[in-house]
Write an enzyme that holds these catalytic residues in place. Structure first.
Site, PDB file in Angstrom:
ATOM      1  CB  CYS A   1      -0.817  -0.050   1.280  1.00 15.69           C
ATOM      2  SG  CYS A   1      -1.520   1.498   1.737  1.00 15.69           S
TER       3      CYS A   1
ATOM      4  CB  THR B   1      -2.801   5.055   1.416  1.00 14.25           C
ATOM      5  OG1 THR B   1      -3.510   4.217   0.502  1.00 14.25           O
ATOM      6  CG2 THR B   1      -3.708   6.163   1.895  1.00 14.25           C
TER       7      THR B   1
HETATM    8  P1  5GP Z   1      -0.930  -6.607   4.386  1.00 13.18           P
HETATM    9  O1  5GP Z   1      -1.434  -7.783   5.167  1.00 13.18           O
HETATM   10  O2  5GP Z   1      -0.376  -7.022   3.071  1.00 13.18           O
HETATM   11  O3  5GP Z   1      -0.023  -5.739   5.147  1.00 13.18           O
HETATM   12  O4  5GP Z   1      -2.221  -5.709   4.071  1.00 13.18           O
HETATM   13  C1  5GP Z   1      -3.317  -6.213   3.359  1.00 13.18           C
HETATM   14  C2  5GP Z   1      -4.357  -5.131   3.180  1.00 13.18           C
HETATM   15  O5  5GP Z   1      -3.829  -4.010   2.443  1.00 13.18           O
HETATM   16  C3  5GP Z   1      -5.542  -5.555   2.338  1.00 13.18           C
HETATM   17  O6  5GP Z   1      -6.419  -6.407   3.022  1.00 13.18           O
HETATM   18  C4  5GP Z   1      -6.143  -4.211   1.954  1.00 13.18           C
HETATM   19  O7  5GP Z   1      -6.953  -3.678   2.961  1.00 13.18           O
HETATM   20  C5  5GP Z   1      -4.911  -3.324   1.814  1.00 13.18           C
HETATM   21  N1  5GP Z   1      -4.552  -3.123   0.405  1.00 13.18           N
HETATM   22  C6  5GP Z   1      -4.483  -4.042  -0.587  1.00 13.18           C
HETATM   23  N2  5GP Z   1      -4.076  -3.485  -1.749  1.00 13.18           N
HETATM   24  C7  5GP Z   1      -3.911  -2.169  -1.488  1.00 13.18           C
HETATM   25  C8  5GP Z   1      -3.511  -1.057  -2.297  1.00 13.18           C
HETATM   26  O8  5GP Z   1      -3.192  -1.160  -3.471  1.00 13.18           O
HETATM   27  N3  5GP Z   1      -3.493   0.150  -1.667  1.00 13.18           N
HETATM   28  C9  5GP Z   1      -3.837   0.301  -0.369  1.00 13.18           C
HETATM   29  N4  5GP Z   1      -3.834   1.523   0.151  1.00 13.18           N
HETATM   30  N5  5GP Z   1      -4.167  -0.735   0.439  1.00 13.18           N
HETATM   31  C10 5GP Z   1      -4.208  -1.948  -0.126  1.00 13.18           C
END
Ligand code: 5GP
Length: 347
Positions: free
Chosen positions: A190, A192
């Site tokens: 992500c 953001t």
């Molecule tokens: P991780 O477990 O990989 O740290 O986070 C997973 C979460 O990241 C997902 O369930 C979703 O809420 C968020 N996420 C997935 N793809 C994206 C993206 O392209 N941008 C953002 N801002 N959040 C994402």
């Protein structure tokens, strides 16, 4: 302008403090939980760790493995009714599956993801969970959409998000959601926080949102930012009822992504790559693409992770996962890890 100067924390900023415990083995810990949901009135027993609805994670191959651990998988919203039909005939336990949609139906009454959701729920009434997933759950029309879905499916359990503040958790639960997903910006792919400068450190967001949800009889799912098993334990300790994982489950055989030169592709669902694959209804620019070394079968990762959570419970005297927040005392840290031999790590 208002500046909140209270320090907010990520998982890496805290550690669970050990306590006297009568538990002699990790095996004594019960990591299943039984929930009764506020709006759907459904009762559900599971190990509350959930595979995210991301490409390479929210697949039927993943679901087939995770169901053996009583863990849920949210199937990606681009999965077609045909793919559902094929998978359901091949040993998928619908109890451990959620169907997923965005909010496109607000603008397009024929939105494909919502049409798929309707078909899936009609064909497979044993699918009990609906995930309504948007990057930003603060849009006013998001709340209206949650209400509409609640009216159409009064007895399904609705997982809605993402948000990071107490008032929005309360609003979503009072509007029909059962489980509110927490996390803006913490994800492994992500961007953001760099692109928009928006977010709240995940551990603090979980603690504050869990408190808000408990106040109105709802539940939360900590989504994003877990990079190791200890983070999952910390999320539960902070009050998360469920923990959702993307990156920790990505890069395995079950991703349904082919291995090229020893690596598998993984990307954020708001990345340019997601847009390239799924078309322009995916917003590009708040996600990145990475290539992960092939990690083999996901069962090994899952067992490591569940071992870590069980171990955390034994250290703090929590006989059941449910007891973790009650037993947890956290310490704030500057440096939590000894990384002296990190460069020699072969795993
Ligand atoms: P991780 O477990 O990989 O740290 O986070 C997973 C979460 O990241 C997902 O369930 C979703 O809420 C968020 N996420 C997935 N793809 C994206 C993206 O392209 N941008 C953002 N801002 N959040 C994402």
């Amino acid at each position: 302008m208002r500046l909140n100067t209270e320090l907010k924390l990520n998982y890496a900023d805290v550690l669970l403090q050990p306590k006297r415990s009568t538990l002699s083995s990790r095996r004594d810990v019960d990591i299943t939980r039984t929930f009764t949901f506020q709006n759907s009135k459904e009762t559900y027993t599971c190990v509350p760790i959930v595979a995210s609805n991301m490409d390479g994670v929210g697949t039927f191959s993943m679901a087939k493995v995770l169901q053996e651990y009583k863990m849920m998988t949210v199937i990606t919203k681009t999965t077609t009714p045909e793919q559902w039909k094929q998978a359901v005939g091949q040993g998928i336990k619908l109890k451990y599956i959620s169907v997923c949609t965005g909010t496109g139906k607000l603008w397009d009454k024929d939105a494909e993801d919502y049409a798929t959701l309707q078909k899936v729920l009609k064909s497979y009434p044993d699918v009990k969970f609906i995930t309504i997933d948007v990057a930003n759950g603060y849009h006013e029309n998001y709340v209206d959409f949650v209400k509409q879905v609640r009216d159409e499916f009064p007895d399904k359990t609705i997982i809605a998000g993402n948000v990071v503040t107490a008032e929005m958790v309360e609003q979503l639960i009072l509007s029909g959601a059962d489980v509110v997903k927490i996390g803006i910006g913490p994800g492994s792919v992500c961007t953001t926080r760099t692109m928009a400068g928006v977010g709240v450190p995940q551990f603090s967001a979980v603690v504050e949102c869990a408190d808000a949800a408990n106040g109105v009889g709802g539940h939360i799912m900590a989504d994003g930012g877990c990079v190791e098993p200890g983070d999952v334990a910390k999320a539960f300790g902070g009050g998360a009822h469920f923990v959702m994982l993307g990156g920790m489950l990505a890069g395995h055989n079950e991703s349904e992504v082919e291995v090229k030169d020893g690596f598998r592709e993984f990307y954020g669902m708001s990345s340019d790559r997601a847009r390239e694959i799924h078309g322009k209804r995916y917003r590009g620019n708040e996600g990145r693409r990475v290539f992960l070394p092939d990690r083999g079968p996901v069962s090994e990762t899952v067992e490591d992770m569940l071992g870590g959570v069980r171990s955390a419970c034994t250290y703090i005297g929590a006989r059941r996962l449910k007891d973790i927040p009650k037993c947890a005392s956290f310490v704030r840290t500057n440096t939590a890890l000894n990384e002296v031999y990190k460069q020699y790590d072969r795993d």
